[in-house]
Design a protein around this motif. Structure first.
Motif, PDB file in Angstrom:
ATOM      1  N   THR A 108       0.879  -0.904  -0.126  1.00  0.00           N
ATOM      2  CA  THR A 108       0.192   0.056  -0.095  1.00  0.00           C
ATOM      3  C   THR A 108       0.900   1.335   0.021  1.00  0.00           C
ATOM      4  OG1 THR A 108      -0.269  -0.017   2.510  1.00  0.00           O
ATOM      5  CG2 THR A 108      -2.046  -1.061   1.150  1.00  0.00           C
ATOM      6  N   GLU A 109       2.072   1.235   0.565  1.00  0.00           N
ATOM      7  CA  GLU A 109       2.779   2.387   0.821  1.00  0.00           C
ATOM      8  C   GLU A 109       3.349   2.681  -0.721  1.00  0.00           C
ATOM      9  OE1 GLU A 109       5.479  -1.327   1.501  1.00  0.00           O
ATOM     10  OE2 GLU A 109       3.417  -0.614   2.054  1.00  0.00           O
ATOM     11  N   HIS A 110       3.751   1.592  -1.423  1.00  0.00           N
ATOM     12  CA  HIS A 110       4.145   1.854  -2.686  1.00  0.00           C
ATOM     13  C   HIS A 110       3.134   2.581  -3.600  1.00  0.00           C
ATOM     14  CE1 HIS A 110       6.733  -1.350  -1.402  1.00  0.00           C
ATOM     15  NE2 HIS A 110       7.625  -0.321  -1.774  1.00  0.00           N
ATOM     16  N   VAL A 140       7.518   7.049   4.267  1.00  0.00           N
ATOM     17  CA  VAL A 140       7.567   5.337   3.723  1.00  0.00           C
ATOM     18  C   VAL A 140       8.835   4.944   4.381  1.00  0.00           C
ATOM     19  CG1 VAL A 140       7.580   3.701   2.230  1.00  0.00           C
ATOM     20  CG2 VAL A 140       5.645   5.434   2.171  1.00  0.00           C
ATOM     21  N   VAL A 145       1.395   5.702   7.509  1.00  0.00           N
ATOM     22  CA  VAL A 145       2.091   6.953   7.047  1.00  0.00           C
ATOM     23  C   VAL A 145       1.098   8.264   6.873  1.00  0.00           C
ATOM     24  CG1 VAL A 145       3.214   8.142   4.958  1.00  0.00           C
ATOM     25  CG2 VAL A 145       3.835   5.673   5.481  1.00  0.00           C
ATOM     26  N   THR A 164       0.889   0.000   5.374  1.00  0.00           N
ATOM     27  CA  THR A 164       1.591   1.126   5.589  1.00  0.00           C
ATOM     28  C   THR A 164       1.154   2.770   5.248  1.00  0.00           C
ATOM     29  OG1 THR A 164       3.420  -0.645   5.510  1.00  0.00           O
ATOM     30  CG2 THR A 164       4.126   1.801   5.343  1.00  0.00           C
ATOM     31  N   ALA A 165       0.446   2.511   4.179  1.00  0.00           N
ATOM     32  CA  ALA A 165      -0.079   3.754   3.486  1.00  0.00           C
ATOM     33  C   ALA A 165      -0.823   4.591   4.488  1.00  0.00           C
ATOM     34  CB  ALA A 165      -0.926   3.473   2.505  1.00  0.00           C
TER      35      ALA A 165
END
Length: 187
Positions: free
Chosen positions: A30-32, A63, A161, A157-158
């Motif tokens: 999800t961060e990417h 991130v 963040v 993670t998104a």
């Protein structure tokens, strides 16, 4: 599923893979996907995110911090406290050895066919992206739907963040829905 993606949404997923590779990751999480959305500031989803104080550079730092990477500003401040000017050191080294001489080499991994693979949370965000689009009766999946998928996944993670950057995911979701439904281009 990707045949329903608008060109901008396809670009965001492609850029997400590029961000994963840039960070040396063999997974696409999800961060990417968040970074892929931030990569084109003129895109409607990136504009909504910008309205919440997010941009690509800040997103990358956040991130890396969330995943346990280094923070260049903090490192530079620590070195400055003991009298070392990191910018002067970098300039001197690059003058002698060439631009990028201090950049870390890419990790020694065997390239995977087709690029990084989605994590479980990344796959779930993609499913929720499709649901967001179909729930609105949209024929095409836009970047805003991708952002809604990330937000509705909620545990990746998104979202972590975003919260660490002071963003209320519920408020961001409302702003994204308004931009999609109303065709509003958030500032």
């Amino acid at each position: 599923m990707f045949e329903r993606f608008a060109q901008e949404a396809r670009h965001a997923v492609t850029r997400a893979g590029a961000e994963a590779r840039r960070m040396g990751h063999d997974h696409l999480g999800t961060e990417h996907l968040l970074l892929g959305l931030l990569a084109r500031p003129q895109d409607p989803a990136a504009r909504v995110l910008a309205g919440f104080g997010l941009d690509l550079d800040g997103g990358r730092r956040a991130v890396l911090h969330a995943l346990g990477g280094s923070e260049p500003e903090r490192d530079a401040a620590a070195l400055a406290a003991i009298g070392i000017d990191l910018d002067a050191v970098r300039a001197a080294v690059e003058h002698t050895f060439g631009a990028g001489a201090l950049d870390a080499p890419p990790p020694a991994r065997r390239p995977r066919r087709g690029g990084p693979r989605f994590t479980e949370r990344g796959r779930r965000a993609m499913v929720l992206t499709l649901r967001a689009a179909t729930g609105q009766g949209a024929r095409r999946i836009e970047t805003g739907h991708l952002l809604l998928g990330l937000l509705r996944e909620g545990g990746g993670t998104a979202v972590r963040v975003l919260r660490e950057r002071g963003v209320d995911p519920a408020a961001l979701e409302r702003a994204t829905e308004a931009a999609l439904v109303g065709g509003v281009r958030a500032a």
